[in-house]
Each structure stands twice: as structure tokens, then as C-alpha cells.
Design a protein around this motif. Structure first.
Motif, mmCIF file in Angstrom:
data_model
loop_
_atom_site.group_PDB
_atom_site.id
_atom_site.type_symbol
_atom_site.label_atom_id
_atom_site.label_comp_id
_atom_site.label_asym_id
_atom_site.label_seq_id
_atom_site.Cartn_x
_atom_site.Cartn_y
_atom_site.Cartn_z
ATOM 1 N N ASP A 1 40.746 -109.655 19.521
ATOM 2 C CA ASP A 1 40.471 -108.492 20.448
ATOM 3 C C ASP A 1 40.846 -109.122 21.886
ATOM 4 O OD1 ASP A 1 39.329 -107.493 22.117
ATOM 5 O OD2 ASP A 1 36.676 -107.907 22.242
ATOM 6 N N HIS A 2 42.249 -108.233 22.174
ATOM 7 C CA HIS A 2 43.305 -108.048 23.243
ATOM 8 C C HIS A 2 41.989 -107.656 24.492
ATOM 9 C CE1 HIS A 2 46.459 -110.119 21.393
ATOM 10 N NE2 HIS A 2 45.876 -108.755 19.921
ATOM 11 N N GLU A 3 41.573 -107.285 24.447
ATOM 12 C CA GLU A 3 41.068 -106.159 25.254
ATOM 13 C C GLU A 3 39.917 -107.173 26.065
ATOM 14 O OE1 GLU A 3 37.700 -102.880 25.623
ATOM 15 O OE2 GLU A 3 38.781 -102.370 24.173
ATOM 16 N N ASN A 4 39.149 -107.934 25.173
ATOM 17 C CA ASN A 4 38.225 -108.942 25.879
ATOM 18 C C ASN A 4 38.697 -110.500 25.785
ATOM 19 O OD1 ASN A 4 35.841 -106.731 25.738
ATOM 20 N ND2 ASN A 4 35.530 -107.080 24.151
ATOM 21 N N ASP A 5 39.904 -110.622 25.598
ATOM 22 C CA ASP A 5 40.600 -112.533 25.560
ATOM 23 C C ASP A 5 39.542 -112.816 24.347
ATOM 24 O OD1 ASP A 5 42.860 -113.833 26.024
ATOM 25 O OD2 ASP A 5 41.740 -114.387 27.156
ATOM 26 N N ALA A 6 39.823 -112.335 23.247
ATOM 27 C CA ALA A 6 38.637 -113.130 22.129
ATOM 28 C C ALA A 6 39.156 -112.714 21.285
ATOM 29 C CB ALA A 6 37.009 -112.760 22.480
ATOM 30 N N VAL A 7 38.677 -113.999 19.978
ATOM 31 C CA VAL A 7 39.117 -113.997 18.809
ATOM 32 C C VAL A 7 37.497 -114.414 17.611
ATOM 33 C CG1 VAL A 7 40.259 -115.658 16.811
ATOM 34 C CG2 VAL A 7 41.169 -114.960 18.848
ATOM 35 N N HIS A 8 37.537 -113.848 16.963
ATOM 36 C CA HIS A 8 36.021 -113.525 16.089
ATOM 37 C C HIS A 8 36.630 -113.852 15.075
ATOM 38 C CE1 HIS A 8 34.444 -112.127 20.031
ATOM 39 N NE2 HIS A 8 34.981 -110.498 19.001
ATOM 40 N N ILE A 9 35.559 -114.920 13.820
ATOM 41 C CA ILE A 9 35.977 -115.309 12.494
ATOM 42 C C ILE A 9 35.299 -114.662 12.086
ATOM 43 C CG2 ILE A 9 36.103 -117.114 11.377
ATOM 44 C CD1 ILE A 9 37.328 -119.124 12.999
ATOM 45 N N ILE A 10 34.591 -113.278 10.606
ATOM 46 C CA ILE A 10 33.991 -112.627 10.597
ATOM 47 C C ILE A 10 34.233 -113.221 8.715
ATOM 48 C CG2 ILE A 10 34.191 -110.721 12.199
ATOM 49 C CD1 ILE A 10 36.237 -109.463 10.049
ATOM 50 N N ASP A 11 33.217 -113.053 8.170
ATOM 51 C CA ASP A 11 32.908 -112.479 6.933
ATOM 52 C C ASP A 11 32.722 -113.792 6.667
ATOM 53 O OD1 ASP A 11 32.437 -111.420 4.228
ATOM 54 O OD2 ASP A 11 34.472 -111.711 3.828
ATOM 55 N N PHE A 12 31.160 -114.564 6.785
ATOM 56 C CA PHE A 12 30.719 -115.652 6.405
ATOM 57 C C PHE A 12 29.992 -115.709 4.654
ATOM 58 C CE2 PHE A 12 31.821 -115.800 10.638
ATOM 59 C CZ PHE A 12 31.809 -117.174 10.621
ATOM 60 N N GLU A 13 29.763 -114.418 4.005
ATOM 61 C CA GLU A 13 29.787 -114.410 2.659
ATOM 62 C C GLU A 13 29.681 -115.546 1.793
ATOM 63 O OE1 GLU A 13 28.572 -110.859 -0.728
ATOM 64 O OE2 GLU A 13 30.195 -110.870 1.426
ATOM 65 N N LEU A 14 30.849 -115.947 1.227
ATOM 66 C CA LEU A 14 30.969 -116.831 1.009
ATOM 67 C C LEU A 14 30.979 -118.703 1.662
ATOM 68 C CD1 LEU A 14 34.076 -115.349 -0.961
ATOM 69 C CD2 LEU A 14 31.919 -115.882 -1.913
ATOM 70 N N ASN A 15 29.863 -118.310 2.351
ATOM 71 C CA ASN A 15 30.281 -119.797 3.318
ATOM 72 C C ASN A 15 29.254 -120.679 3.094
ATOM 73 O OD1 ASN A 15 32.668 -119.163 4.044
ATOM 74 N ND2 ASN A 15 32.402 -117.868 5.863
ATOM 75 N N PHE A 16 29.347 -121.784 2.833
ATOM 76 C CA PHE A 16 27.732 -122.700 3.673
ATOM 77 C C PHE A 16 27.908 -123.783 4.430
ATOM 78 C CE2 PHE A 16 31.818 -124.927 0.769
ATOM 79 C CZ PHE A 16 31.082 -126.442 1.277
ATOM 80 N N LYS A 17 26.991 -124.348 4.167
ATOM 81 C CA LYS A 17 27.096 -125.339 5.129
ATOM 82 C C LYS A 17 26.522 -125.797 4.645
ATOM 83 C CE LYS A 17 22.987 -126.345 9.168
ATOM 84 N NZ LYS A 17 23.550 -125.933 10.384
ATOM 85 N N SER A 18 27.149 -127.537 5.229
ATOM 86 C CA SER A 18 27.543 -128.332 4.587
ATOM 87 C C SER A 18 26.609 -129.789 4.688
ATOM 88 C CB SER A 18 28.344 -129.074 4.979
ATOM 89 O OG SER A 18 28.835 -130.987 4.865
ATOM 90 N N ILE A 19 25.797 -130.007 3.765
ATOM 91 C CA ILE A 19 24.679 -131.365 4.004
ATOM 92 C C ILE A 19 25.190 -132.662 3.163
ATOM 93 C CG2 ILE A 19 22.846 -129.496 2.653
ATOM 94 C CD1 ILE A 19 23.110 -130.463 -0.159
ATOM 95 N N ILE A 20 26.061 -132.588 3.451
ATOM 96 C CA ILE A 20 27.011 -134.411 3.152
ATOM 97 C C ILE A 20 27.060 -134.802 4.085
ATOM 98 C CG2 ILE A 20 28.223 -135.330 1.819
ATOM 99 C CD1 ILE A 20 28.334 -133.978 0.074
ATOM 100 N N LYS A 21 26.843 -134.985 5.065
ATOM 101 C CA LYS A 21 27.042 -135.857 6.906
ATOM 102 C C LYS A 21 28.431 -137.193 6.055
ATOM 103 C CE LYS A 21 23.739 -133.982 9.005
ATOM 104 N NZ LYS A 21 22.629 -134.301 10.649
ATOM 105 N N TYR A 22 28.374 -137.927 5.578
ATOM 106 C CA TYR A 22 28.490 -139.085 5.826
ATOM 107 C C TYR A 22 28.754 -139.366 4.190
ATOM 108 C CZ TYR A 22 26.743 -139.305 10.357
ATOM 109 O OH TYR A 22 26.753 -138.962 11.356
ATOM 110 N N ALA A 23 30.105 -139.662 3.362
ATOM 111 C CA ALA A 23 30.918 -140.692 2.606
ATOM 112 C C ALA A 23 30.689 -142.291 2.627
ATOM 113 C CB ALA A 23 31.957 -140.315 2.270
ATOM 114 N N ILE A 24 29.970 -142.675 1.792
ATOM 115 C CA ILE A 24 29.654 -144.800 1.549
ATOM 116 C C ILE A 24 30.244 -144.719 0.837
ATOM 117 C CG2 ILE A 24 28.695 -146.311 1.625
ATOM 118 C CD1 ILE A 24 25.944 -145.147 2.832
ATOM 119 N N TYR A 25 31.805 -145.753 1.040
ATOM 120 C CA TYR A 25 32.283 -146.118 -0.206
ATOM 121 C C TYR A 25 31.969 -147.303 -0.155
ATOM 122 C CZ TYR A 25 34.689 -141.682 0.269
ATOM 123 O OH TYR A 25 34.598 -140.297 0.608
#
Length: 156
Positions: free
Chosen positions: A132-156
Motif C-alpha cells: 500500500d504505497h498510498e499509506n506507506d504500509a504492507v499487509h499480510i492477508i489470507d489466513f485461511e490455512l494458518n494455525f496458532k502454534s501450541i508448542i512453545k518449547y522443545a525439550i531435548y
């Protein structure tokens, strides 16, 4: 351009069509606010519900945002962002240092915001980045396939 009235929204154009959905530019009949209306091509609602729930968490500008049905088909209504996709920008202009520096850090900033909410965008492509050059901005769109991560830490 033909204007089709579908309930509360007047469809003023088609922005994108994929195998799963149609994305329209529309205006709210009462307020005149520009919106994006994303309509599933089937009665399966999972993808739009997923997108709705992820975006609902961060509707920081309190813009129009709702999940509805047009006929028996699920639809997502959200704020319209002006601009062109990164793909359109790359095809219309010779890619170079100017485009890189005007967009690169804004894209990184938007991704940092998304990732800080533990959201993983599984379909990041030039078609899903709006410049968006008019407002000097960038937008990321289309969240249909996305997910919220539930794994915060990996313990090895």
C-alpha cells in the motif's frame, strides 16, 4: 462495472479467485465502508472459521469484521486494504533496490507481529502480501490455512 447487491453488501469487483474461495471488493450498503468479502466455494466452513478466529484475536483497529453466510455459503467480511499484491508490483515495476528497501523491512515487521502471536502463516506468497504505497504500509492477508502454534518449547 456491474454492482450486485447481496444483502448488506454491494459487490463492486472480484479481487481473486482460487480453488477454494472467491474474494470480492464490496461496500457496506448502509455505511458505504469498503470491505473485502471472502466467500467459500463450498459449504465447508473450516478454513474461513480458522481465518476468522485468528484475525479476531487481533482486530486492533476495530474494523468491520464478521463471519456470515450469503445464501448457504460461508463468507468472511473484513476491512479493505488498498494497494497491489507483491506479485503485481513485481510484474508492473522492474524489481530493484527501491522496491526492496520500500517493502522488505515492512514485510519483516508484519511477520514479526504475526509470529509474536504464535501464528504460523502457511501460505505466505507474493499474492498474500499487499503493498500500500498510498499509506506507506504492507499487509499480510489470507489466513485461511494458518494455525496458532501450541508448542512453545522443545525439550531435548
Amino acid at each position: 462495472m456491474d454492482v450486485k447487491t447481496e444483502g448488506e453488501y454491494e459487490i463492486t469487483g472480484t479481487l481473486h479467485e482460487s480453488d477454494n474461495s472467491m474474494i470480492f471488493r464490496a461496500k457496506h450498503s448502509a455505511s458505504g465502508d469498503e470491505v473485502v468479502l471472502k466467500q467459500s466455494k463450498s459449504t465447508i466452513k473450516a478454513g474461513l472459521y480458522n481465518e476468522y478466529n485468528l484475525i479476531k484475536e487481533d482486530n486492533s483497529d476495530n474494523s468491520i469484521f464478521l463471519l456470515t453466510q450469503r445464501g448457504k455459503i460461508p463468507s468472511l467480511v473484513r476491512k479493505f486494504y488498498p494497494g497491489k499484491t507483491l506479485r503485481e508490483e513485481l510484474l508492473a515495476n522492474k524489481p530493484g533496490v527501491d522496491l526492496f528497501f520500500s517493502c522488505c523491512f515492512k514485510i519483516i515487521s508484519e511477520l514479526q507481529k504475526i509470529h509474536s502471536k504464535e501464528i504460523i502463516h502457511k501460505d505466505l506468497s507474493p499474492e498474500n502480501i499487499l503493498i500500500d504505497h498510498e499509506n506507506d504500509a504492507v499487509h499480510i492477508i489470507d489466513f485461511e490455512l494458518n494455525f496458532k502454534s501450541i508448542i512453545k518449547y522443545a525439550i531435548y
